[in-house]
Design a protein around this motif. Structure first.
Motif, PDB file in Angstrom:
ATOM      1  N   LEU A   1      41.763  36.186  20.186  1.00  0.00           N
ATOM      2  CA  LEU A   1      41.636  36.815  21.443  1.00  0.00           C
ATOM      3  C   LEU A   1      40.367  37.427  21.576  1.00  0.00           C
ATOM      4  O   LEU A   1      39.551  37.106  22.700  1.00  0.00           O
ATOM      5  N   ASN A   2      39.708  38.356  20.681  1.00  0.00           N
ATOM      6  CA  ASN A   2      38.654  38.969  20.797  1.00  0.00           C
ATOM      7  C   ASN A   2      37.366  38.096  20.524  1.00  0.00           C
ATOM      8  O   ASN A   2      36.383  38.078  21.230  1.00  0.00           O
ATOM      9  N   ALA A   3      37.652  36.939  19.704  1.00  0.00           N
ATOM     10  CA  ALA A   3      36.541  35.917  19.585  1.00  0.00           C
ATOM     11  C   ALA A   3      36.293  35.190  20.940  1.00  0.00           C
ATOM     12  O   ALA A   3      35.221  34.833  21.232  1.00  0.00           O
ATOM     13  N   ARG A   4      37.336  34.781  21.526  1.00  0.00           N
ATOM     14  CA  ARG A   4      37.449  34.169  22.797  1.00  0.00           C
ATOM     15  C   ARG A   4      36.745  34.920  23.914  1.00  0.00           C
ATOM     16  O   ARG A   4      36.154  34.388  24.810  1.00  0.00           O
ATOM     17  N   ILE A   5      37.074  36.072  23.931  1.00  0.00           N
ATOM     18  CA  ILE A   5      36.746  37.048  25.097  1.00  0.00           C
ATOM     19  C   ILE A   5      34.858  36.896  24.716  1.00  0.00           C
ATOM     20  O   ILE A   5      34.216  36.968  25.842  1.00  0.00           O
ATOM     21  N   LEU A   6      34.713  37.155  23.536  1.00  0.00           N
ATOM     22  CA  LEU A   6      33.210  37.142  23.241  1.00  0.00           C
ATOM     23  C   LEU A   6      32.458  35.978  23.490  1.00  0.00           C
ATOM     24  O   LEU A   6      31.378  36.061  24.267  1.00  0.00           O
ATOM     25  N   TRP A   7      33.037  34.700  23.183  1.00  0.00           N
ATOM     26  CA  TRP A   7      32.561  33.468  23.858  1.00  0.00           C
ATOM     27  C   TRP A   7      32.606  33.529  25.495  1.00  0.00           C
ATOM     28  O   TRP A   7      31.529  33.229  25.980  1.00  0.00           O
ATOM     29  N   ALA A   8      33.560  34.009  26.254  1.00  0.00           N
ATOM     30  CA  ALA A   8      33.607  33.783  27.497  1.00  0.00           C
ATOM     31  C   ALA A   8      32.456  34.524  28.089  1.00  0.00           C
ATOM     32  O   ALA A   8      31.885  33.822  28.952  1.00  0.00           O
ATOM     33  N   PHE A   9      32.397  35.704  27.842  1.00  0.00           N
ATOM     34  CA  PHE A   9      31.690  36.501  28.582  1.00  0.00           C
ATOM     35  C   PHE A   9      30.123  36.458  28.081  1.00  0.00           C
ATOM     36  O   PHE A   9      29.317  36.214  28.889  1.00  0.00           O
ATOM     37  N   SER A  10      29.900  35.987  26.790  1.00  0.00           N
ATOM     38  CA  SER A  10      28.525  35.231  26.557  1.00  0.00           C
ATOM     39  C   SER A  10      28.227  34.102  27.099  1.00  0.00           C
ATOM     40  O   SER A  10      26.966  34.002  27.816  1.00  0.00           O
ATOM     41  N   ALA A  11      29.264  33.305  27.204  1.00  0.00           N
ATOM     42  CA  ALA A  11      28.835  31.841  28.282  1.00  0.00           C
ATOM     43  C   ALA A  11      28.484  32.254  29.569  1.00  0.00           C
ATOM     44  O   ALA A  11      27.672  31.608  30.289  1.00  0.00           O
ATOM     45  N   ALA A  12      29.321  33.232  30.202  1.00  0.00           N
ATOM     46  CA  ALA A  12      28.999  33.331  31.372  1.00  0.00           C
ATOM     47  C   ALA A  12      27.772  34.106  31.888  1.00  0.00           C
ATOM     48  O   ALA A  12      27.094  33.725  32.852  1.00  0.00           O
ATOM     49  N   TYR A  13      27.382  34.964  30.986  1.00  0.00           N
ATOM     50  CA  TYR A  13      26.072  35.834  30.965  1.00  0.00           C
ATOM     51  C   TYR A  13      24.883  34.767  30.830  1.00  0.00           C
ATOM     52  O   TYR A  13      24.116  34.773  31.633  1.00  0.00           O
ATOM     53  N   ARG A  14      25.160  33.787  29.890  1.00  0.00           N
ATOM     54  CA  ARG A  14      24.065  32.592  29.652  1.00  0.00           C
ATOM     55  C   ARG A  14      23.734  31.846  30.890  1.00  0.00           C
ATOM     56  O   ARG A  14      22.905  31.732  31.390  1.00  0.00           O
ATOM     57  N   PHE A  15      24.974  31.650  31.397  1.00  0.00           N
ATOM     58  CA  PHE A  15      24.879  30.676  32.824  1.00  0.00           C
ATOM     59  C   PHE A  15      24.188  31.532  34.001  1.00  0.00           C
ATOM     60  O   PHE A  15      23.391  30.977  34.639  1.00  0.00           O
ATOM     61  N   PHE A  16      24.896  32.708  34.121  1.00  0.00           N
ATOM     62  CA  PHE A  16      24.590  33.451  35.440  1.00  0.00           C
ATOM     63  C   PHE A  16      23.315  34.385  35.181  1.00  0.00           C
ATOM     64  O   PHE A  16      22.912  34.658  36.450  1.00  0.00           O
ATOM     65  N   SER A  17      22.719  34.289  34.120  1.00  0.00           N
ATOM     66  CA  SER A  17      21.577  35.224  33.862  1.00  0.00           C
ATOM     67  C   SER A  17      20.315  34.138  34.173  1.00  0.00           C
ATOM     68  O   SER A  17      19.244  34.610  34.741  1.00  0.00           O
ATOM     69  N   HIS A  18      20.403  33.114  34.563  1.00  0.00           N
ATOM     70  CA  HIS A  18      19.567  32.082  34.921  1.00  0.00           C
ATOM     71  C   HIS A  18      19.328  32.378  36.796  1.00  0.00           C
ATOM     72  O   HIS A  18      20.036  32.574  37.181  1.00  0.00           O
ATOM     73  N   GLU A  19      17.900  32.390  36.964  1.00  0.00           N
ATOM     74  CA  GLU A  19      17.675  32.915  38.476  1.00  0.00           C
ATOM     75  C   GLU A  19      18.417  32.055  39.328  1.00  0.00           C
ATOM     76  O   GLU A  19      18.736  32.361  40.496  1.00  0.00           O
ATOM     77  N   VAL A  20      18.720  30.691  39.167  1.00  0.00           N
ATOM     78  CA  VAL A  20      19.099  29.682  39.986  1.00  0.00           C
ATOM     79  C   VAL A  20      20.700  30.299  40.509  1.00  0.00           C
ATOM     80  O   VAL A  20      21.237  29.785  41.395  1.00  0.00           O
ATOM     81  N   HIS A  21      21.195  30.595  39.291  1.00  0.00           N
ATOM     82  CA  HIS A  21      22.761  30.905  39.444  1.00  0.00           C
ATOM     83  C   HIS A  21      23.019  32.494  39.437  1.00  0.00           C
ATOM     84  O   HIS A  21      23.902  32.809  39.239  1.00  0.00           O
ATOM     85  N   LYS A  22      21.909  33.350  39.732  1.00  0.00           N
ATOM     86  CA  LYS A  22      22.017  34.701  39.394  1.00  0.00           C
ATOM     87  C   LYS A  22      23.096  35.318  40.223  1.00  0.00           C
ATOM     88  O   LYS A  22      23.442  34.967  41.255  1.00  0.00           O
ATOM     89  N   SER A  23      24.077  36.123  39.669  1.00  0.00           N
ATOM     90  CA  SER A  23      25.161  36.872  40.217  1.00  0.00           C
ATOM     91  C   SER A  23      25.127  38.219  40.085  1.00  0.00           C
ATOM     92  O   SER A  23      24.529  38.924  39.073  1.00  0.00           O
ATOM     93  N   TYR A  24      25.490  38.946  41.042  1.00  0.00           N
ATOM     94  CA  TYR A  24      25.387  40.421  41.011  1.00  0.00           C
ATOM     95  C   TYR A  24      26.272  41.072  39.833  1.00  0.00           C
ATOM     96  O   TYR A  24      26.040  42.189  39.488  1.00  0.00           O
ATOM     97  N   LYS A  25      27.220  40.194  39.110  1.00  0.00           N
ATOM     98  CA  LYS A  25      27.924  40.679  38.013  1.00  0.00           C
ATOM     99  C   LYS A  25      27.284  40.315  36.849  1.00  0.00           C
ATOM    100  O   LYS A  25      27.961  40.672  35.586  1.00  0.00           O
TER     101      LYS A  25
END
Length: 425
Positions: free
Chosen positions: A54-78
């Protein structure tokens, strides 16, 4: 639904239904990390054990979401919330799940973070590598990469079978032999399984991709605290990259030469040390379709044309074999002896068919993916309370006996499905 509409819809599903649930309901602000369980009726169990998977998968999911949404073109307020959750997961995992005496990862800790089940299940260690390497990709954090490489060494040292090839299931905390090697009570007690190999090839692929990205960039940003970015030069020894690459190549061969059933094109589930197949040839359609695209991803990341030429025909055959479990509404049953429509099976079903559309131009595969995606929205997504139900029963009723979030119910298959839709198409 147009491709752009699908991408937009998947983005909304990811942020508004899945990740928001875990941010709002699962962060343990009393004892740290994340709670261990919310049951199928939505009841929080704050003193439930906390599982490594559970905890390793949580780590993956939020890391992957941050990697994607941190790019300016996909920027999210979250975006900042995703980084904070990923960092919370990473810090808690390193502090509480990593065995700093013997190496490897505990199977579970109690709600206070104390070791509970200390066996070394290599499936769980694989997911730890997956999560840590994704955090390193997303942030440039050398600590996460260091731990991912340590765990890679643990698997290679303690799980790899130098006589017959492949990886065993489990050891004791001190890396000794263990009588019960099963991943769960639903599994057969064999020393090797398709499932563990699948979730070793998956993190090894991500680790190899991460190493190549670090090598290409020649530097990283180390995040000692949220918001403090300190440029640091990091050098990846070529020997390390070569070792990971060799292990990844070997895993691809293990799937094509041992795990794949050449007569049925299903991926058999359990094996003896010498790769003798279990007599009960259960068919797991969910694992078939998941493995079809993960095996393809491994070959693509490896970037060797000869390997791709060997793998790509098999990718299509394995996906086609999974069709035995497809229903007219687009959903996919788990196994030939389990007709429940599980959340993770539907998520992998979507990605598997999208993969065939993307790389082989298969329009019928796209239609299968779209039908299953619609099934998910109509029958598995909990639009009122967030996240997805565990499954729909064969009679169509919602399964509330199994968790909404828990030891095995994580924001991984469904988050990854959404990200794969957005990033692929």
């Amino acid at each position: 639904m147009t491709i752009q509409a699908l991408k937009d819809d998947a983005c909304q599903l990811l942020e508004g239904n899945i990740l928001s649930f875990w941010l709002d309901h699962m962060q343990d602000n009393v004892h740290g990390g994340f709670y261990g369980r919310i049951d199928g009726h939505g009841q929080l169990h704050p003193e439930a054990e906390k599982g490594a998977i559970l905890n390793a998968r949580i780590l993956w999911a939020f890391s992957a979401a941050y990697r994607f949404f941190s790019h300016e073109v996909h920027k999210s307020y979250k975006t900042r919330l995703y980084l904070e959750a990923a960092t919370r997961a990473k810090d808690y995992f390193i502090d509480h799940f990593i065995d700093h005496e013997y190496g490897g990862v505990y199977w579970s800790v109690d709600y206070l973070g104390r070791p509970l089940d200390t066996k070394k299940q290599f499936y769980a260690i694989g997911f730890a590598i997956y999560g840590l390497s994704e955090y390193a990709r997303a942030t440039g954090d050398h600590e996460a990469l260091d731990y991912a490489l340590q765990l890679f060494n643990s698997i290679e040292q303690h799980a790899f079978d130098r006589q017959y090839n492949g990886y065993i299931e489990a050891c004791t905390r001190e890396w000794g032999k263990i009588a019960d090697m099963r991943l769960s009570e639903l599994d057969a007690n064999h020393p090797k399984s398709q499932n563990t190999h699948l979730h070793i090839i998956e993190p090894y692929t991500n680790l190899y991709r991460c190493l190549k990205e670090f090598q290409r960039n020649a530097s990283c940003d180390y995040l000692p605290v949220i918001g403090a970015v300190l440029p640091m030069t990091i050098s990846i020894p070529q020997e390390t990259i070569v070792r990971v690459e060799a292990a990844l190549r070997n895993l691809i061969d293990i799937f094509t030469d041992h795990i794949l059933n050449p007569e049925t094109h299903h991926l058999d589930l359990f094996f003896e040390m010498d790769w003798t197949r279990d007599a009960d040839l259960r068919e797991s359609y969910g694992h078939d379709i998941e493995c079809s695209w993960l095996m393809h991803e491994a070959a693509l990341v490896l970037g060797d044309k000869q390997v791709l030429d060997k793998v790509e025909p098999i990718v299509r055959l394995v996906a086609q074999a999974s069709e035995k479990g497809l229903r007219p509404d687009g959903s996919l049953i788990h196994e030939n002896n389990d007709c429940d429509l599980h959340w993770w099976v539907q998520a992998e079903n979507v990605v598997g068919w999208l993969n065939l559309y993307q790389y082989f131009g298969d329009r019928q595969a796209l239609e299968k993916a779209l039908r299953c995606y619609q099934y998910i929205k109509d029958h598995l997504v909990d639009w009122e309370h967030g996240e997805w139900y565990w499954s729909r029963r064969a009679d169509g009723t919602v399964n509330r006996d199994d968790d909404k979030a828990g030891f095995w119910k994580c924001p991984y298959h469904n988050s990854r499905m959404c990200l794969e839709i957005i990033e692929r198409l």
